[in-house]
Scaffold this motif. Structure first.
Motif, short mmCIF file in Angstrom:
data_model
loop_
_atom_site.label_atom_id
_atom_site.label_comp_id
_atom_site.label_asym_id
_atom_site.label_seq_id
_atom_site.Cartn_x
_atom_site.Cartn_y
_atom_site.Cartn_z
N LYS A 1 60.01 3.69 54.69
CA LYS A 1 59.78 5.20 55.01
C LYS A 1 61.16 5.61 55.36
O LYS A 1 62.13 4.80 56.15
N GLU B 1 57.71 2.93 47.76
CA GLU B 1 56.93 1.69 47.56
C GLU B 1 57.11 0.91 46.46
O GLU B 1 57.35 1.36 45.23
N ASP C 1 55.95 -3.20 44.25
CA ASP C 1 55.13 -4.08 44.58
C ASP C 1 55.40 -5.07 43.29
O ASP C 1 55.63 -4.69 42.24
N VAL D 1 56.97 8.77 47.34
CA VAL D 1 55.79 9.70 47.80
C VAL D 1 56.52 10.92 48.46
O VAL D 1 57.35 10.83 49.42
N GLY E 1 59.82 1.25 41.25
CA GLY E 1 58.79 1.55 42.45
C GLY E 1 58.11 3.02 42.39
O GLY E 1 58.23 3.45 41.25
N ARG E 2 57.45 3.37 43.40
CA ARG E 2 57.19 4.97 43.56
C ARG E 2 57.70 5.55 44.50
O ARG E 2 57.82 5.10 45.71
N VAL F 1 58.20 8.70 51.33
CA VAL F 1 57.96 7.12 51.69
C VAL F 1 58.19 6.38 49.94
O VAL F 1 57.96 7.19 49.16
N SER G 1 54.10 -6.12 48.37
CA SER G 1 54.32 -4.78 48.46
C SER G 1 55.26 -4.63 49.53
O SER G 1 55.04 -5.45 50.76
#
Lengths: 141, 141
Positions: free
Chosen positions: B88, B73, B75, B30, B27-28, B71, B84
């Motif tokens: 948070k 995410e 997908d 942020v 994932g990523r 955050v 997706s």
């Protein structure tokens, strides 16, 4: 391997990052407004040094991306390599009929089969890309 | 299809979102600090209602994720569906030997074959997930 290097991580040049941006269609756009950060998966198209996306009217994405600073990310992973490109830039919604006609001609697809009326263009200000040689963690002695 | 629905988009329940989080590894994350937003691709592991990640010492990620709001995410996309999930939450670096030993036992892999000394745990506060039926845009009449 897309890029050959001995170290685990290679920092990509802008030109290498664009190669990856251009051959990929799926990424995520990060928006920050009123202290709240949101991230949306999105199809995009890299064209002429710009990133082009589409959004339905009335979505948060469409509302937030009028003259907003955005961060965009796309990445890829396979068994032995991975990469990620991050673009920081300014998003605006295309307004003129001529711009919209040009954008439509590029044939950008969206995830969702509804009418999508907004084209969003992201003008890059900073691009960073990294390529990773995947592998096992070295033994700890 | 992972989830069947007639509309183009299905808002997922927390439980459905966790199903997707648990079967995915990439994932990523942020981070926003001093008005600057950054995004990092990362391997993760969903375990016990938490997300667990690893980072090398001295990276921006390790520095920023001490008690920071983040955050996350992840997908997925295939020929006819996409999804997706966005989490948070609050990130912290695991400190105690017991916590770190438990985390190590889960066998989380990293992208890069170097020693990775920090385990980062993200405690979710809000989860949102969406599943998309992919398809052609309807004709405009």
């Amino acid at each position: 391997m897309m890029f050959t290097h001995d170290d685990p991580i290679l920092e990509l040049t802008d030109s290498q990052s664009w190669q990856l941006l251009e051959k990929t269609q799926h990424g995520r756009i990060v928006l920050t407004a009123a202290g709240e950060t949101d991230i949306f998966p999105i199809n995009y198209l890299a064209s002429n040094g710009m990133l082009l996306m589409r959004s339905a009217p009335g979505t948060k994405l469409a509302e937030l991306t009028i003259n907003e600073k955005v961060v965009f990310e796309t990445d890829g992973i396979s068994s032995d390599e991975a990469w990620s490109v991050v673009v920081k830039g300014t998003a605006r919604i295309l307004q003129s009929g001529e711009e919209i006609a040009k954008a439509e001609a590029l044939g950008l697809k969206t995830w969702v089969p509804t009418l999508k009326d907004f084209y969003i263009e992201v003008k890059p200000e900073r691009i960073s890309g990294r390529h990773f040689n995947l592998g096992e963690q070295p033994e700890r002695f």
